[in-house]
Design a protein around this motif. Structure first.
Motif, PDB file in Angstrom:
ATOM      1  N   GLY A 186      10.577  49.567  28.495  1.00 26.92           N
ATOM      2  CA  GLY A 186      11.009  50.530  29.538  1.00 26.92           C
ATOM      3  C   GLY A 186      10.196  51.486  30.393  1.00 26.92           C
ATOM      4  O   GLY A 186      11.047  51.850  31.727  1.00 26.92           O
ATOM      5  N   SER A 187       9.331  51.131  29.878  1.00 24.68           N
ATOM      6  CA  SER A 187       8.280  51.660  31.040  1.00 24.68           C
ATOM      7  C   SER A 187       8.215  51.809  32.300  1.00 24.68           C
ATOM      8  O   SER A 187       8.306  51.701  33.808  1.00 24.68           O
ATOM      9  CB  SER A 187       6.950  52.044  30.375  1.00 24.68           C
ATOM     10  N   ALA A 188       8.366  49.849  32.840  1.00 27.13           N
ATOM     11  CA  ALA A 188       8.613  49.456  33.530  1.00 27.13           C
ATOM     12  C   ALA A 188       9.778  49.392  34.410  1.00 27.13           C
ATOM     13  O   ALA A 188       9.695  49.894  35.619  1.00 27.13           O
ATOM     14  CB  ALA A 188       8.487  47.666  33.378  1.00 27.13           C
ATOM     15  N   LEU A 189      10.781  49.848  33.614  1.00 21.79           N
ATOM     16  CA  LEU A 189      12.567  49.940  34.068  1.00 21.79           C
ATOM     17  C   LEU A 189      12.464  51.312  35.501  1.00 21.79           C
ATOM     18  O   LEU A 189      12.984  51.494  36.607  1.00 21.79           O
ATOM     19  CB  LEU A 189      12.941  49.922  33.472  1.00 21.79           C
ATOM     20  N   LEU A 190      11.976  51.951  34.609  1.00 21.19           N
ATOM     21  CA  LEU A 190      11.993  54.075  35.364  1.00 21.19           C
ATOM     22  C   LEU A 190      10.801  53.750  36.624  1.00 21.19           C
ATOM     23  O   LEU A 190      10.553  54.260  37.295  1.00 21.19           O
ATOM     24  CB  LEU A 190      11.229  54.676  33.960  1.00 21.19           C
ATOM     25  N   VAL A 191       9.507  52.684  36.061  1.00 20.91           N
ATOM     26  CA  VAL A 191       8.799  53.136  37.169  1.00 20.91           C
ATOM     27  C   VAL A 191       9.449  52.268  38.393  1.00 20.91           C
ATOM     28  O   VAL A 191       8.992  52.948  39.974  1.00 20.91           O
ATOM     29  CB  VAL A 191       7.221  51.652  36.554  1.00 20.91           C
ATOM     30  N   GLY A 192       9.631  51.206  37.968  1.00 23.57           N
ATOM     31  CA  GLY A 192      10.447  50.308  39.254  1.00 23.57           C
ATOM     32  C   GLY A 192      11.793  51.037  40.011  1.00 23.57           C
ATOM     33  O   GLY A 192      12.255  51.468  41.700  1.00 23.57           O
ATOM     34  N   ILE A 193      12.219  51.118  39.138  1.00 24.65           N
ATOM     35  CA  ILE A 193      13.364  52.247  40.163  1.00 24.65           C
ATOM     36  C   ILE A 193      12.983  53.878  40.399  1.00 24.65           C
ATOM     37  O   ILE A 193      13.719  53.878  41.764  1.00 24.65           O
ATOM     38  CB  ILE A 193      14.821  53.318  38.645  1.00 24.65           C
ATOM     39  N   ALA A 194      12.303  53.893  40.260  1.00 23.26           N
ATOM     40  CA  ALA A 194      11.287  54.997  40.628  1.00 23.26           C
ATOM     41  C   ALA A 194      10.470  54.890  42.369  1.00 23.26           C
ATOM     42  O   ALA A 194      10.931  55.591  42.808  1.00 23.26           O
ATOM     43  CB  ALA A 194       9.967  55.662  40.102  1.00 23.26           C
ATOM     44  N   ALA A 195       9.636  53.308  42.586  1.00 19.55           N
ATOM     45  CA  ALA A 195      10.143  52.577  43.347  1.00 19.55           C
ATOM     46  C   ALA A 195      10.420  52.039  44.316  1.00 19.55           C
ATOM     47  O   ALA A 195      10.533  52.757  45.417  1.00 19.55           O
ATOM     48  CB  ALA A 195       9.120  51.263  42.901  1.00 19.55           C
ATOM     49  N   LEU A 196      11.775  52.125  43.377  1.00 21.03           N
ATOM     50  CA  LEU A 196      13.517  52.245  44.717  1.00 21.03           C
ATOM     51  C   LEU A 196      14.080  52.921  45.676  1.00 21.03           C
ATOM     52  O   LEU A 196      14.164  53.206  46.736  1.00 21.03           O
ATOM     53  CB  LEU A 196      14.067  51.164  43.560  1.00 21.03           C
ATOM     54  N   VAL A 197      13.718  54.176  43.917  1.00 19.61           N
ATOM     55  CA  VAL A 197      14.298  55.272  45.821  1.00 19.61           C
ATOM     56  C   VAL A 197      13.174  55.457  46.223  1.00 19.61           C
ATOM     57  O   VAL A 197      14.177  56.154  47.246  1.00 19.61           O
ATOM     58  CB  VAL A 197      14.148  56.835  44.113  1.00 19.61           C
ATOM     59  N   VAL A 198      11.639  55.547  45.732  1.00 18.20           N
ATOM     60  CA  VAL A 198      11.138  56.001  47.412  1.00 18.20           C
ATOM     61  C   VAL A 198      11.587  54.969  48.467  1.00 18.20           C
ATOM     62  O   VAL A 198      11.310  55.307  49.601  1.00 18.20           O
ATOM     63  CB  VAL A 198       9.344  55.738  46.942  1.00 18.20           C
ATOM     64  N   LEU A 199      11.953  53.224  48.466  1.00 16.43           N
ATOM     65  CA  LEU A 199      11.691  53.189  49.068  1.00 16.43           C
ATOM     66  C   LEU A 199      13.406  53.296  49.740  1.00 16.43           C
ATOM     67  O   LEU A 199      13.522  53.079  51.212  1.00 16.43           O
ATOM     68  CB  LEU A 199      12.331  51.566  48.781  1.00 16.43           C
ATOM     69  N   ALA A 200      13.897  53.296  48.990  1.00 22.39           N
ATOM     70  CA  ALA A 200      15.390  54.145  49.376  1.00 22.39           C
ATOM     71  C   ALA A 200      15.186  55.319  50.530  1.00 22.39           C
ATOM     72  O   ALA A 200      15.844  55.294  51.823  1.00 22.39           O
ATOM     73  CB  ALA A 200      16.516  54.021  48.802  1.00 22.39           C
ATOM     74  N   ILE A 201      14.281  55.617  49.973  1.00 29.17           N
ATOM     75  CA  ILE A 201      15.042  57.455  51.423  1.00 29.17           C
ATOM     76  C   ILE A 201      13.469  57.151  52.100  1.00 29.17           C
ATOM     77  O   ILE A 201      13.440  58.466  52.695  1.00 29.17           O
ATOM     78  CB  ILE A 201      14.024  58.007  50.121  1.00 29.17           C
ATOM     79  N   TYR A 202      12.906  56.130  51.786  1.00 29.42           N
ATOM     80  CA  TYR A 202      11.688  56.789  53.048  1.00 29.42           C
ATOM     81  C   TYR A 202      12.545  55.753  54.552  1.00 29.42           C
ATOM     82  O   TYR A 202      11.764  57.155  55.049  1.00 29.42           O
ATOM     83  CB  TYR A 202      10.614  54.474  53.001  1.00 29.42           C
ATOM     84  N   SER A 203      13.193  55.377  55.561  1.00 26.11           N
ATOM     85  CA  SER A 203      13.702  55.938  56.556  1.00 26.11           C
ATOM     86  C   SER A 203      13.664  56.806  56.937  1.00 26.11           C
ATOM     87  O   SER A 203      14.053  57.464  57.937  1.00 26.11           O
ATOM     88  CB  SER A 203      14.634  54.643  56.793  1.00 26.11           C
ATOM     89  N   PRO A 204      14.946  57.082  56.330  1.00 24.26           N
ATOM     90  CA  PRO A 204      15.870  58.725  56.477  1.00 24.26           C
ATOM     91  C   PRO A 204      14.575  59.621  56.543  1.00 24.26           C
ATOM     92  O   PRO A 204      15.242  61.194  57.181  1.00 24.26           O
ATOM     93  CB  PRO A 204      16.870  58.617  55.362  1.00 24.26           C
ATOM     94  N   LEU A 205      14.109  59.876  55.457  1.00 27.35           N
ATOM     95  CA  LEU A 205      13.508  61.045  54.909  1.00 27.35           C
ATOM     96  C   LEU A 205      12.009  61.488  55.278  1.00 27.35           C
ATOM     97  O   LEU A 205      11.002  62.404  55.336  1.00 27.35           O
ATOM     98  CB  LEU A 205      13.673  61.534  53.200  1.00 27.35           C
ATOM     99  N   LEU A 206      11.503  59.850  54.237  1.00 30.92           N
ATOM    100  CA  LEU A 206       9.643  60.112  54.383  1.00 30.92           C
ATOM    101  C   LEU A 206       9.580  59.704  55.962  1.00 30.92           C
ATOM    102  O   LEU A 206       7.778  60.181  56.206  1.00 30.92           O
ATOM    103  CB  LEU A 206       9.317  58.714  53.811  1.00 30.92           C
ATOM    104  N   LYS A 207       9.563  58.654  55.849  1.00 31.48           N
ATOM    105  CA  LYS A 207       8.871  58.240  57.966  1.00 31.48           C
ATOM    106  C   LYS A 207       9.028  58.862  58.857  1.00 31.48           C
ATOM    107  O   LYS A 207       7.818  59.372  59.329  1.00 31.48           O
ATOM    108  CB  LYS A 207       9.650  56.522  58.280  1.00 31.48           C
TER     109      LYS A 207
END
Length: 274
Positions: free
Chosen positions: A104-125
């Protein structure tokens, strides 16, 4: 098939999978691939592929300026947006299933990382340095993720910090290289906010600081002598990158730093298993 491999950035995915395996080996002190570590590596590939495709879909305007040779198949029109969305969905599915098989921990961490990747271009960069830090933390995460998969997350902290630090240097270098396209896309990256020269000097300072960090942390974690012997190569590569940044020559440094990361993975593993 070639364009699909370019779309997901297959080379980067191999590095991510290798990072997960290396993190597990560092934590275990042995080169072995237990089932959960294999699932974690697969999860990193799935989430990474999805994140890369999502960013390519967002980066079409910038990529047409920064990648005129057609390296990005969506921007070049060789892969349809619908196909890219399907590939991203498959990546998410693979990542979620594989991570759930780990824990479960690996799933939560993976989803959190995916969220960061998904918002990188529009928001974070566009946010400049905070965005660089966020994406560097995720890019270095596979090493810690591998340690988490084998039940020893503490052993993955030093590798994560070191990998994330080099990624931070590389992310700012990439922003310097991509300044023209980022201006077209209306992003306020660090080189655009500060100017390429000042951003380059800051990046050089971060690169120089990596060398003592890459010695002190492994000493504190009791890494073996093999680490220090092999780590000389990536340390010299990072210092070479710093010298070029100081004189205002950031061209082709991204590839040099990626090579340093790969050799650094070997150093970390040898420091624990040799």
């Amino acid at each position: 098939m070639t364009d699909l491999l370019r779309l997901v950035r297959a080379g980067n995915l191999l590095v991510a999978a290798a990072g997960v395996l290396a993190g597990g080996w560092v934590a275990l002190g042995a080169v072995t691939v237990p089932r959960l570590l294999g699932y974690a590596a697969l999860a990193a590939v799935g989430f990474g592929a999805a994140g890369n495709v999502m960013n390519d879909l967002r980066d079409v305007a910038a990529d047409r300026v920064n990648r005129p040779a057609g390296e990005r198949p969506v921007a070049a029109g060789r892969v349809r947006r619908e196909t890219a969305h399907l590939v991203a969905a498959v990546g998410v599915f693979v990542g979620v299933v594989a991570a759930a098989l780990v824990s479960g921990s690996a799933l939560l961490v993976g989803i959190a990382a995916l969220v960061v990747l998904a918002i990188y271009s529009p928001l974070l960069k566009p946010s400049g340095f905070p965005g660089n830090v966020a994406i560097a933390a995720v890019a270095g995460l596979p090493l810690w993720y591998g340690a988490l998969a084998v039940g020893r997350p503490g052993a993955g902290v030093v590798p994560w910090v070191l990998a994330g630090w080099i990624h931070l240097v590389r992310e700012i270098v990439k922003d310097i290289e991509d300044e023209a396209g980022d201006r077209v896309a209306g992003r306020h990256t660090l080189p655009i906010r500060w100017g390429a020269r000042r951003a380059g000097v800051l990046t050089a300072m971060l690169a120089i600081a990596f060398v003592p960090l890459s010695l002190a942390l492994p000493v504190a974690a009791h890494y073996g002598g093999a680490y220090y012997a092999v780590a000389v190569a990536p340390q010299l590569a990072v210092l070479a990158a710093a010298s070029r940044l100081i004189v205002g020559r950031p061209e082709r440094l991204s590839g040099l730093l990626k090579g340093a990361m790969v050799v650094g993975l070997a150093a970390l593993v040898l420091g624990r298993v040799a």
